[in-house]
Motif scaffolding. Structure first.
Motif, short mmCIF file in Angstrom:
data_model
loop_
_atom_site.label_atom_id
_atom_site.label_comp_id
_atom_site.label_asym_id
_atom_site.label_seq_id
_atom_site.Cartn_x
_atom_site.Cartn_y
_atom_site.Cartn_z
N LYS A 261 27.03 57.39 30.82
CA LYS A 261 28.40 57.35 30.04
C LYS A 261 29.12 55.92 30.07
CE LYS A 261 28.62 61.88 30.50
NZ LYS A 261 28.62 62.75 29.43
N PHE A 262 28.05 55.07 29.31
CA PHE A 262 28.57 53.79 29.34
C PHE A 262 29.95 53.50 28.92
CE2 PHE A 262 28.99 49.61 27.46
CZ PHE A 262 28.45 48.72 28.47
N GLU A 263 30.56 54.32 28.00
CA GLU A 263 31.74 54.13 27.38
C GLU A 263 32.88 54.11 28.47
OE1 GLU A 263 29.37 55.67 26.01
OE2 GLU A 263 28.92 54.45 23.99
N ILE A 264 32.60 55.34 29.17
CA ILE A 264 33.62 55.57 30.26
C ILE A 264 33.77 54.29 31.28
CG2 ILE A 264 34.15 57.18 32.34
CD1 ILE A 264 33.01 59.47 30.53
N PHE A 265 32.39 53.81 31.53
CA PHE A 265 32.42 52.79 32.66
C PHE A 265 32.93 51.45 32.00
CE2 PHE A 265 29.51 48.97 32.77
CZ PHE A 265 29.96 48.36 34.19
N PHE A 266 32.70 51.20 30.65
CA PHE A 266 33.17 50.16 30.12
C PHE A 266 34.56 49.89 30.05
CE2 PHE A 266 34.39 47.51 26.43
CZ PHE A 266 33.59 46.24 26.48
N TYR A 267 35.35 51.00 29.41
CA TYR A 267 36.70 51.28 29.20
C TYR A 267 37.48 51.21 30.48
CZ TYR A 267 35.32 51.93 24.45
OH TYR A 267 34.87 51.67 23.07
N THR A 268 37.06 51.78 31.55
CA THR A 268 37.79 52.01 32.86
C THR A 268 37.56 50.64 33.59
OG1 THR A 268 37.12 54.09 33.01
CG2 THR A 268 37.90 53.16 34.85
N HIS A 269 36.53 49.92 33.47
CA HIS A 269 36.29 48.53 33.92
C HIS A 269 37.37 47.36 33.43
CE1 HIS A 269 33.52 47.62 37.21
NE2 HIS A 269 33.49 46.38 36.76
N GLN A 270 37.91 47.90 32.17
CA GLN A 270 38.71 46.85 31.59
C GLN A 270 40.27 46.95 32.30
OE1 GLN A 270 37.43 44.60 29.57
NE2 GLN A 270 35.68 46.12 30.00
N LEU A 271 40.38 47.77 33.44
CA LEU A 271 41.56 48.10 34.13
C LEU A 271 41.61 46.94 35.06
CD1 LEU A 271 41.85 51.91 34.39
CD2 LEU A 271 43.20 50.62 32.73
N TYR A 272 40.63 46.07 35.34
CA TYR A 272 40.56 45.19 36.54
C TYR A 272 41.71 44.01 36.55
CZ TYR A 272 39.10 41.45 33.13
OH TYR A 272 38.84 40.32 31.96
N GLY A 273 42.52 44.02 35.10
CA GLY A 273 43.45 43.17 35.00
C GLY A 273 44.79 43.74 35.86
N LEU A 274 44.87 45.08 35.71
CA LEU A 274 46.15 45.94 36.37
C LEU A 274 45.82 45.91 37.79
CD1 LEU A 274 47.04 48.83 33.91
CD2 LEU A 274 48.65 46.93 34.49
N TYR A 275 44.68 45.97 38.22
CA TYR A 275 44.17 45.98 39.72
C TYR A 275 44.59 44.88 40.15
CZ TYR A 275 41.12 47.26 43.37
OH TYR A 275 40.62 47.57 44.84
N ILE A 276 44.25 43.64 39.49
CA ILE A 276 44.54 42.23 40.09
C ILE A 276 46.30 42.01 40.32
CG2 ILE A 276 44.56 39.97 39.72
CD1 ILE A 276 41.86 40.46 38.54
N ILE A 277 46.67 42.47 39.35
CA ILE A 277 48.28 42.40 39.35
C ILE A 277 49.06 43.22 40.35
CG2 ILE A 277 50.52 42.87 38.28
CD1 ILE A 277 48.80 42.19 35.49
N PHE A 278 48.48 44.31 40.65
CA PHE A 278 49.24 45.22 41.76
C PHE A 278 48.72 44.82 43.21
CE2 PHE A 278 50.47 47.99 38.22
CZ PHE A 278 51.66 48.20 38.50
N TYR A 279 47.37 44.26 43.09
CA TYR A 279 46.79 43.92 44.32
C TYR A 279 47.64 42.49 44.79
CZ TYR A 279 43.51 41.91 47.57
OH TYR A 279 42.61 41.62 48.63
#
Length: 707
Positions: A261-279
């Protein structure tokens, strides 16, 4: 030049050891109670506030290393080029030796094992010291909880601290144009596993940190704390949001999603920006400075990649092979250089607006000065759509964007006495660039060429057409190819004999499709990286210097007056200022240097076009392996260089290669380089043979994109 390089190497080593020493000491009682009060007097000034100490001790040293390493790698590149042209250097095994092959870690080399042991030791040391301070020196119990409950809370808090250590290294492996990784002989592709390991460890620790606090708040009737967003202290809600995003990224990054399910992996991984902000909101600006270097350098690299990908790349031609593979050839500026086994990221908006995929480069930057080629196998949804789109007779141009190339800063494997290249299926692609580079080196009469053995496995007879890609563009004489000490052992595992096909059957021939040039297209030019190391150093230096200056101004003249009046400046706003100013400085410095370099590249292309108005097309082979084995097939004049390769090729039907026998037969050679690219099982089998110790002269290296 050699003395300067050694001096820089000593300086880099000294600063790095000092940086690691701070990480070792930061969790100790001595650092907390003896050093911190003294350091705060000097560094926690009105210009930098509470983040001053960490900024000076943990951020500045690594940014210094990043800048100086640009100069070091630039000198090393110059020196390597001179040494390659003058003499041959022996390659030694050392840290690249295979230590073990086991799931789920895969192939573990001495470098992997050393880094892993040292890092786990650091985490264990840090947790032990943090718990010692919490349990034996000062146990904070502001909630009037029981002692065991307070210790339970302290354990959860310190686990979060240790997870923060992982984030100090998390983004170094995924910085593609990194100046840090080459210092220890790594590339982004070869070290991506470190990012995976660090991600798993940090998420485990952060999840434990979150669960402990949820249990603690439940035991003390404070579950409302989940939604707390304090103005003067750690906002709990920001941590909860970061953890939810982190779990989503973590779950979808497992092997199942990456492969099925590469598309799910790829698109979900783009959330790293939000992860960094709230972290960052959760940990604050002071703790941000502990992990800032790897994030700062990653975002410089990410923004430069974005700038490069904004322009369309000129796609010159596509070679459709009967093996369901396609070779795309792009135009590039002559100044773009890369080493064998490099990769190029490709984006086709008509297929997917967001997806980028890496593919092996088959060309040689020395042999083909104005073109770069990649091989793509039709085996997934994205590649299937691309193959169908390009093979369609109704199109005469394709909109494509690229990032890269990315690869090793040097390629010492060419200095072995002999090379054994083991591939499975389309895994032969990176080895085509190796062979073409050796063809280029053969033009120098003073260069000693390694003996070459290519062991390639294919499922079906049609897959042998991948061997057609070995042949370089026209202009290379038969004598240049005949200088190669090349032997090819090709294994067709699922066909027991050569199919009986007609020589007029177009399905057995390589088809070349040429595309019309578009005014919006431009040759691939080097982004700031291996081709522009000094300019990359300028970007890092200027952006970070601007960041320090702006932080000092904002802290002294905006935050400090609030604190001086008795109020405490908002905890979250401090972090927000750091992130905003960091991104602003990266945007200004990177854009300015990139646009300046783009102008220079355009002038170079314009001058080149004055001399050569038309696109230079190279002749491509029209034969296929069926013409090799048939007795009555006529060859065209441009296929004469095939003679040398055909004579060196031995095709085996219905069998797999006996890799142990093949590699042990090379034991007579003093120095044998073994490279493998293909399915996981194949890579592991070769690694076990090389790591068995039965043959001391085998030096192993694996190429893999199956993370």
């Amino acid at each position: 030049m050699g003395n300067m390089r050694n001096l820089l190497k000593m300086i880099l080593a000294f600063v790095f050891v000092g940086w690691i020493f701070i990480w070792i000491m930061i969790s100790t009682k001595v650092y907390k109670y003896d050093w911190t009060p003294k350091l705060a007097k000097y560094f926690n000034t009105t210009y930098f506030g509470p983040q001053g100490t960490n900024l000076v001790l943990l951020t500045i040293p690594m940014m210094f290393i990043a800048v100086v390493s640009c100069v070091y790698l630039h000198i090393q590149k110059k020196q390597t080029d001179i040494q390659r042209s003058e003499s041959k250097c022996k390659v030694k095994g050392g840290m690249g030796r295979v230590m073990m092959v086991m799931n789920p870690l895969g192939i573990v080399t001495s470098t992997d094992l050393t880094f892993s042991i040292l890092f786990v030791s650091l985490l264990t040391w840090a947790l032990a010291n943090y718990l010692y301070i919490s349990y034996n020196v000062q146990l904070y119990n502001h909630d009037n909880a029981k002692i065991w409950q307070a210790k339970f809370r302290a354990f959860g808090l310190r686990v979060g601290y240790v997870g923060h250590f992982c984030w100090a290294f998390l983004f170094f492996p995924v910085t593609r144009a990194s100046t840090i990784l080459p210092l220890v002989g790594l590339t982004s592709e070869s070290s991506i596993k470190y990012h995976i390991w660090l991600g798993h460890i940090s998420n485990c620790l952060f999840l434990l940190h979150t669960v402990v606090f949820l249990i603690y708040w439940g035991m003390t009737n404070q579950l409302i704390e989940i939604f707390a967003w304090s103005k003067t202290y750690v906002p709990n809600l920001a941590g909860i949001i970061a953890m939810v995003i982190g779990i989503a990224i973590w779950v979808t990054s497992t092997a199942y999603f990456r492969r099925k399910k590469f598309e799910i992996f790829f698109y979900t991984h783009q959330l790293y920006g939000l992860y960094i902000i709230f972290y960052v909101f959760h940990v604050g600006d002071s703790w941000l400075c502990m992990i800032l270097p790897n994030i700062f350098l990653f975002f410089i690299d990410r923004y430069l990649r974005f700038l490069q990908s904004m322009k369309r790349s000129r796609l010159v031609s596509a070679r459709l092979l009967p093996s369901d593979n396609i070779e795309l050839t792009f135009s590039k500026v002559p100044g773009l250089h890369y080493n064998p086994t490099s990769i190029l990221f490709v984006h086709v908006p008509s297929i997917s607006k967001l997806q980028w995929h890496p593919f092996s480069i088959t060309s040689s930057s020395n042999l083909e000065e104005d073109k770069v080629s990649v091989v793509i196998r039709r085996q997934g949804t994205w590649t299937q759509k691309l193959y169908d789109h390009i093979s369609s007779s109704s199109i005469d141009s394709v909109e494509v964007s690229t990032e890269g190339p990315y690869g090793p800063t040097s390629f010492d494997f060419l200095n072995h006495d002999s090379l054994i290249l083991v591939s499975g299926g389309s895994g032969i692609a990176p080895f085509i660039s190796v062979i073409r580079e050796i063809i280029f080196q053969s033009q120098n009469p003073n260069t000693k060429l390694p003996d070459l053995l290519l062991v390639c496995s294919f499922k079906h007879y049609q897959d042998l057409s991948l061997l057609d890609l070995i042949f370089p563009p026209s202009g290379i004489s038969v004598s240049d190819i005949s200088k190669l000490k090349l032997r090819i052992e090709a294994y067709v595992t699922r066909d027991n004999e050569q199919p009986q096909t007609s020589t007029s059957d177009d399905g057995n021939h390589v088809k070349t499709k040429w595309f019309k040039p578009n005014n919006k297209d431009s040759p691939i030019s080097p982004v700031l990286g291996p081709n522009n190391l000094l300019w990359l150093g300028v970007v890092i230096l200027t952006s970070f210097a601007m960041f320090l200056l702006l932080i000092a101004i904002v802290t002294r003249y905006y935050m400090y007056p609030v604190d001086r009046e008795g109020s405490v400046y908002n905890f979250t706003y401090r972090s927000l200022w750091d992130m905003f100013l960091g991104c602003l400085c990266i945007f200004i410095a990177s854009s300015a240097v990139f646009l300046y370099r783009k102008k220079q590249n355009n002038e170079g292309v314009h001058d080149s076009n004055k001399k050569k108005r038309s696109v230079i097309d190279f002749q491509t082979p029209t034969s296929s392996p069926s013409s090799w084995l048939g007795d009555n097939t006529e060859r065209e004049l441009e296929s004469v260089p095939y003679q040398s390769i055909v004579q060196a090729t031995n095709v085996h039907f219905g069998s797999k290669p006996n890799l142990k026998k093949i590699m042990f037969e090379a034991e007579g050679s003093e120095d044998v380089g073994v490279m493998v690219c293909g399915p996981r099982k194949l890579r592991h089998e070769v690694a076990k043979i090389c790591g068995s110790g039965l043959a001391k002269n085998l030096h192993f290296e694996a190429i893999s994109f199956n993370w």
